[in-house]
Design an enzyme around this catalytic site. Structure first.
Site, PDB file in Angstrom:
ATOM      1  N   GLN B 259      14.549  59.061 -59.676  1.00  0.00           N
ATOM      2  CA  GLN B 259      13.651  60.137 -59.274  1.00  0.00           C
ATOM      3  C   GLN B 259      14.273  61.494 -59.542  1.00  0.00           C
ATOM      4  OE1 GLN B 259      10.767  59.059 -58.353  1.00  0.00           O
ATOM      5  NE2 GLN B 259       9.975  61.134 -58.378  1.00  0.00           N
ATOM      6  N   HIS B 262      14.196  63.336 -63.011  1.00  0.00           N
ATOM      7  CA  HIS B 262      12.956  63.928 -63.569  1.00  0.00           C
ATOM      8  C   HIS B 262      13.115  65.430 -63.764  1.00  0.00           C
ATOM      9  CE1 HIS B 262       9.830  61.025 -64.186  1.00  0.00           C
ATOM     10  NE2 HIS B 262      10.169  60.379 -63.087  1.00  0.00           N
ATOM     11  N   GLU B 327       4.778  60.222 -52.528  1.00  0.00           N
ATOM     12  CA  GLU B 327       4.136  59.799 -53.774  1.00  0.00           C
ATOM     13  C   GLU B 327       4.518  58.333 -54.074  1.00  0.00           C
ATOM     14  OE1 GLU B 327       5.764  61.801 -57.134  1.00  0.00           O
ATOM     15  OE2 GLU B 327       4.166  61.163 -58.505  1.00  0.00           O
ATOM     16  N   HIS B 328       5.825  58.049 -54.067  1.00  0.00           N
ATOM     17  CA  HIS B 328       6.336  56.693 -54.289  1.00  0.00           C
ATOM     18  C   HIS B 328       7.055  56.219 -53.031  1.00  0.00           C
ATOM     19  CE1 HIS B 328       6.654  58.725 -58.343  1.00  0.00           C
ATOM     20  NE2 HIS B 328       5.918  57.686 -58.667  1.00  0.00           N
ATOM     21  N   ASP B 361       6.411  53.086 -63.174  1.00  0.00           N
ATOM     22  CA  ASP B 361       6.225  54.173 -64.141  1.00  0.00           C
ATOM     23  C   ASP B 361       5.732  53.653 -65.488  1.00  0.00           C
ATOM     24  OD1 ASP B 361       7.066  56.100 -62.375  1.00  0.00           O
ATOM     25  OD2 ASP B 361       9.164  56.033 -63.035  1.00  0.00           O
ATOM     26  N   HIS B 420     -40.553  71.630 -47.240  1.00  0.00           N
ATOM     27  CA  HIS B 420     -40.000  70.276 -47.169  1.00  0.00           C
ATOM     28  C   HIS B 420     -40.939  69.386 -46.347  1.00  0.00           C
ATOM     29  CE1 HIS B 420     -36.311  72.162 -48.597  1.00  0.00           C
ATOM     30  NE2 HIS B 420     -35.678  71.001 -48.603  1.00  0.00           N
TER      31      HIS B 420
END
Lengths: 437, 437
Positions: B259, B262, B327-328, B361, B420
Site C-alpha cells: 500500500q 503507491h 478502502e481495503h 488489485d 395534478h
C-alpha cells in the site's frame, strides 16, 4: 404559444437541437456565501444555527428548540385532516411495498480456482433528508426520500425543514412520523446541510444527505460532497407525453399542465404523429389554463418551454425521446408496452392513458425523485440502493493463490509495483503441499 | 516511526480522532485553469486538442492522429511479452466473470390494486474511460473500468490516455483490446475530459466518464458533472490489516508496504490485540523497506501515515475499523468470516492471510476502483451498476386508478398543485363501469 416542431420540416434538426441545449434554469453563483455559512456552522455549531435561523427564517430558536420535540410532532399530527392522513398512509404503504422489492441480494460463490468470491450490502448508518419550507414543502417528498432509507436499514434518519416565520406544515411532520424519521430539526438552507454534514453540539453528523432545495441548498450539498454522500442535484422538472389515436385531449392537456404548474422552468412536451390530436390538445391547454389557480406559473412554463412535436410515426417518437431522456415519460398509445421496449433513457415510464404522471408523484409506489435535464442518460431515480453500499469479498485458498497468484506477480512487476509482487510471491514461496489437481 | 496507538491509553481517543481527521492530500486549486481548458476545447474542438497536447504532453498530433489507428494498436499488442499477455488475459477473464454476476434483474409485478409496477435496467449508451499516462499508466485499471462497462452493455467505449513525449504503454493498449474498447485517443488531462464530455469534430461525446487522474483531471470531471455522469473522485489509497495469532510478520509487513509504495499520501494501518505481533511486523517493515525499489515513496508514506493500533480484542478492532471505513480491509485472523460479519463499512474485504490485498488489485475478480478517504461509509466500488440506469414502470388499470387515484387527488390538493389533482380527477370522472370487487 408553445414551440411547434415537425420532423418533416427542413429546419427540424436545428429546432430540436436548440430545445435540447436550452438551459431552463439560471444558476445563481452562491458558492462563496455558502462556504461562509458552512464555516460558521463548523466553527460555532448550534450558536451559528440559532443566529442564521433568526436571520434567514425570522424565527427565534435556542439550542434546545432547534429540534422538534415529540410533543410538538404529536400535536401537529393530531391537527391533520383524517382524509389527508388516510391518503398519506395509503401512499406510504405503497411506496414501502415498491421499494422493499428493490433490496439487492448478497452473493458468495466458489469458482473453479477454489477462490471464494462475493459481496455483501450494508446500509448507510445515518442519513439526513432536506425538506424545503414554505410553498414547496411537500409531504410526498418526505415519504419518497425517507421510506427508501428506512427500507434499506438506515439506523438513524434525520430531517431538516425550515419554518420561515414560524410556519410549520403538519403534513410534513405526519409524513416524518409515518416514514419512521428519528429526528426533525427546524432549520433550513445551507446551514442545515452544514449541520448534517459536520454535526454540532446537539446534532450528530450523518453519512448521506438527500432531498431537494434551492440554490443555497444545492451549493451546500456540492460543497460537503466527499465528507458525506449526496443524491443528485435536481434541476427543473419535465414531462414528455407520447400519444396517438383516440386519446382524450383534455386528459393529455391536464398532464402537460400538471408539469407546467410546478414552476416556470418546468417543461411539458407532447409528441405525436397525429396532427389533429396535437391541435386538439393544444386547444385544451389554452381552454384550461385560465381556470387554473396556478395559471400564471403554468402559463409561463407553457409559453417559454412547452413544445409540441409532430413525428412521422411512433418509432421516430421513441428515437427522439431517447435523445431527450425525459424525467417523466407518458406513453398514451395503443401498444404502450411495445413502445416502451424502444425506450432506452427515461426516469419513469407511465404506460397507458389510465396512468397519469401525477399518480407517480404520490401513490403508485415508484420514487418521484428522478433524473432531470437529460441525466436519465446516465442516472436513475432514488432507490434503496442510494442508502446501501457494497463490500466486495474474496478468500483465496493456498490452491487458488497457486493458480492465480503468479499472474498477479507478473502484472505488479509490469506496473512497477514490486512490493505488490513480493506480497504475493512471499506466500507462493511458502505454499503448503497441494493435492495434485 | 509510524504512529503507535493503544486503545488502553488515556489519550487514544484524541489520537484516533486526529488520524481520522488528517488530510493526506493537498488539493491544488486548479479550477480556473481547468475551466479555461474546457472552454477552449468547446470552442475549437480538435484544434484545441492538438494545441494543448503539444503544450502539455510535448507531442505533435493532427486531427487525424489524435486517435490511435487499429494498425498502431495491433503493433503495440504484438510487442507485449507472452507472459504479460497471459497474465492480462487471466485477469480479464476473472474480472469479467465476477462482474457478470452483478447484472441486476428487471422486475414487473401486479399488486392487489391491479396496478402493474416494476423497473427495467438499460445501459449507458457511450462511456469514456480516462487512463493516466506515464508512471501511473496501469493496464489493470483499464480492465477494471472497461470490463464492467462492457458487461453492462455499453455500446461505445472510449479510452483517453496521454502519451507524454510520445511514450506509449503497449500493455495499456493490449488491455483496451482485451476489454473490448472501441476507440483509444492519445490525449490526456482536462482537455481529454472536455472532449469526452462535449465532443469535437472527430470525437462524439460520451454519457459517462470514469477513471483516475491527477488534480486537473479530477477538477475537469467535477466541472463536466451534470452534462455527463462521473464516477467518484478517488483520493489516496489505504489499507487496514487486522491480525491476530500465528501470522507470518513478513507477509503482513509486505501487505502494508504494498500500500505504502503507491504514493507518499497512501496509508497503511495495522490493528491487532497482540503486541508481540505488532512489534514483529513493525520490525519486518523496517527490515524490508530499504530493499524496495520504491523505498523512498513507501518510506515516506509509512513515516507520515503508517499507524499501528493495539486493541483490547478483535471486537474492538472491528468497531474502530467501522469508524475508519477503509478502502481495503485484510482480515488475517483465525475466524475471518466471523470478524467480517462485524464489519459495516469497507470497500473490499480480504479474508484470511492467503488473500493478500494485491491479488485484489489484479486477478481475484472484484473491482479495484474502491471508495477512499472514509467514503465507504456511503459508497461502493465500481461495478456494472455504474454503467446502468433504471427506468421505473407503472401501468394503472381503471380499477387500480379507482382504488388509489382519490388519495393522489387529496395529496395534490393539500400540496397546492391543483392541475395534478385535476389530471387524476378527470380520469376518475370518466371511469368505465367496473366489476364489483
Amino acid at each position: 404559444m408553445p414551440a411547434l416542431l415537425n420532423t418533416a420540416d427542413p429546419d427540424f434538426k436545428a429546432g430540436f437541437a436548440a430545445m435540447l441545449a436550452a438551459k431552463r434554469e439560471d444558476a445563481d453563483d452562491v458558492g462563496a456565501a455558502v462556504a461562509d455559512i458552512i464555516d460558521e456552522v463548523r466553527a460555532r455549531g448550534d450558536a451559528a444555527l440559532v443566529a442564521l435561523t433568526a436571520r434567514f427564517d425570522r424565527t427565534d430558536l435556542t439550542a434546545e428548540t432547534l429540534r422538534f420535540s415529540e410533543t410538538e410532532i404529536d400535536a401537529a399530527c393530531a391537527r391533520v385532516d383524517p382524509a389527508e392522513r388516510a391518503a398519506l398512509e395509503l401512499a406510504a404503504g405503497r411506496i414501502r411495498a415498491y421499494h422493499a422489492r428493490q433490496m439487492p441480494e448478497d452473493a458468495l460463490w466458489t469458482d473453479a480456482s477454489g477462490a471464494q468470491l462475493g459481496w455483501r450490502w450494508t446500509p448507510v448508518t445515518a442519513a439526513g433528508l432536506y425538506v424545503p419550507g414554505g410553498q414547496a414543502s411537500y409531504p410526498s417528498s418526505v415519504l419518497m426520500n425517507a421510506i427508501p432509507a428506512r427500507v434499506a436499514g438506515v439506523e438513524r434518519l434525520v430531517v431538516c425543514v425550515p419554518t420561515p416565520g414560524g410556519a410549520v406544515n403538519p403534513l410534513v411532520l405526519l409524513a416524518c412520523r409515518l416514514a419512521g424519521v428519528d429526528e426533525v430539526w427546524r432549520i433550513g438552507g445551507a446551514q442545515a446541510i452544514a449541520a448534517m454534514a459536520h454535526g454540532t453540539q446537539t446534532m450528530r453528523p450523518v453519512d448521506k444527505i438527500t432531498g431537494p432545495g434551492n440554490a443555497y441548498v444545492a451549493a451546500a450539498k456540492r460543497q460537503v460532497f466527499g465528507r458525506v454522500g449526496i443524491d443528485s442535484i435536481a434541476g427543473p422538472s419535465e414531462v414528455l407525453v407520447i400519444a396517438e389515436g383516440a386519446q382524450n385531449p383534455e386528459w393529455l392537456a391536464l398532464d402537460l399542465l400538471a408539469q407546467a404548474e410546478h414552476d416556470a422552468d418546468a417543461q411539458a412536451i407532447l409528441m405525436t404523429p397525429d396532427q389533429g390530436l396535437a391541435r386538439a390538445v393544444a386547444a385544451e391547454v389554452e381552454r384550461i389554463l385560465p381556470q387554473l389557480p396556478r395559471a400564471a406559473i403554468a402559463g409561463a412554463s407553457w409559453q417559454a418551454h412547452g413544445t409540441i412535436i409532430i413525428t412521422r410515426d411512433l418509432a421516430e417518437a421513441a428515437a427522439l425521446s431517447n435523445r431527450i431522456a425525459p424525467e417523466h415519460l407518458e406513453l398514451c398509445v395503443d401498444d404502450a408496452e411495445g413502445l416502451a421496449a424502444q425506450i432506452r433513457h427515461a426516469g419513469a415510464i407511465f404506460l397507458g392513458a389510465w396512468t397519469p404522471e401525477a399518480t407517480g408523484d404520490y401513490v403508485s409506489g415508484p420514487n418521484h425523485v428522478l433524473p432531470t435535464a437529460r441525466s436519465a442518460r446516465f442516472s436513475s431515480g432514488l432507490s434503496v440502493l442510494d442508502f446501501l453500499k457494497r463490500s466486495t469479498l474474496s478468500r483465496l485458498t493456498p490452491a487458488a493463490l497457486a493458480a492465480i497468484g503468479p499472474a498477479a506477480v507478473t502484472l505488479a512487476m509490469s506496473e512497477g509495483l514490486p512490493a505488490h509482487a513480493r506480497s504475493v510471491q512471499a506466500r507462493l514461496d511458502d505454499l503448503p503441499p497441494l493435492p495434485r489437481p
